[in-house]
Design a protein around this motif. Sequence first.
Motif, PDB file in Angstrom:
ATOM      1  N   SER B  26      -6.974   7.155  -5.098  1.00 36.30           N
ATOM      2  CA  SER B  26      -6.777   6.861  -6.511  1.00 36.30           C
ATOM      3  C   SER B  26      -7.369   7.942  -7.407  1.00 36.30           C
ATOM      4  O   SER B  26      -7.053   8.009  -8.589  1.00 36.30           O
ATOM      5  CB  SER B  26      -7.401   5.514  -6.863  1.00 36.30           C
ATOM      6  OG  SER B  26      -8.780   5.524  -6.542  1.00 36.30           O
ATOM      7  N   ARG B  30      -2.687   9.367  -6.709  1.00 35.68           N
ATOM      8  CA  ARG B  30      -2.137   8.230  -7.439  1.00 35.68           C
ATOM      9  C   ARG B  30      -1.913   8.553  -8.919  1.00 35.68           C
ATOM     10  O   ARG B  30      -0.925   8.129  -9.516  1.00 35.68           O
ATOM     11  CB  ARG B  30      -3.055   7.015  -7.335  1.00 35.68           C
ATOM     12  CG  ARG B  30      -2.420   5.726  -7.881  1.00 35.68           C
ATOM     13  CD  ARG B  30      -3.441   4.627  -7.984  1.00 35.68           C
ATOM     14  NE  ARG B  30      -4.420   4.896  -9.039  1.00 35.68           N
ATOM     15  CZ  ARG B  30      -5.453   4.110  -9.323  1.00 35.68           C
ATOM     16  NH1 ARG B  30      -5.656   3.014  -8.615  1.00 35.68           N
ATOM     17  NH2 ARG B  30      -6.291   4.425 -10.298  1.00 35.68           N
ATOM     18  N   THR B  70      -0.887   6.195  -3.351  1.00 29.86           N
ATOM     19  CA  THR B  70      -1.836   7.284  -3.079  1.00 29.86           C
ATOM     20  C   THR B  70      -1.324   8.247  -2.010  1.00 29.86           C
ATOM     21  O   THR B  70      -2.108   9.030  -1.458  1.00 29.86           O
ATOM     22  CB  THR B  70      -3.200   6.722  -2.651  1.00 29.86           C
ATOM     23  OG1 THR B  70      -3.013   5.920  -1.472  1.00 29.86           O
ATOM     24  CG2 THR B  70      -3.821   5.867  -3.747  1.00 29.86           C
TER      25      THR B  70
END
Lengths: 118, 109
Positions: B26, B30, B70
């Motif tokens: 993340s 992402r 991700t």
Amino acid sequence: QVHLVQSGAEVKKPGATVKVSCKASGYTFGNYAIHWVRQAPGQGLEWMGWINAGSGKTKYTVRFQGRVTYSRDKSTRTVYMELSSLTSQDTAVYYCAREGSFDAFDLWGQGTMVTVSS
Amino acid sequence: QSVLTQPPSVSAAPGQRVAISCAGSSSNIRDEYVSWYQQLPGTAPKLLIFDTNKRPPGISDRFSGSKSGTSATLYITGLQTGDEADYYCGAWDSSQSWIFGGGTKLTVL
């Protein structure tokens, strides 16, 4: 044509300092950042930081902070990377790369081999 | 150790399609653009894909990219022997650093 041309191979002794140049041509020099990426023999790419060719602002990775210095000469359209206190672990090909408009490296120099050996 | 994880190698026959994965987190893939680079033996890397799925001028449409969550993927269709190279994914990370995957060696059988 758009190019980044780097200086030639270097052989240095442990503890020495190396300075690699990267000369830009074919585009507006001050509009782009130049990043430095190195690749040890048989290994992957390792990002080292960047310099904004227009403002001269720099960003160094923690790993190299204190040992590396980036500079630029706008009159000659050249960026420099100076790495000090060399060890054998610094033996690698060093690339300069231009950061294009979309968070990517769209132009690369041909690479400079730096060998550190006693 | 690379923050982005790629398979060390992939292989496929000429004319086939191959997918190279790039797993992140993340803090990078992402929320950031992903780029892909091709490094032919003894040469500098070359940009293949930027902005996750866009090709620079001159790059064949046999190369394409995608992202889901991700992870990102590079696809190469109509494999040619000239595609044999190392492929790297890259992305900006929220730790204020640029990161690369460890690279994937493509062999065209």
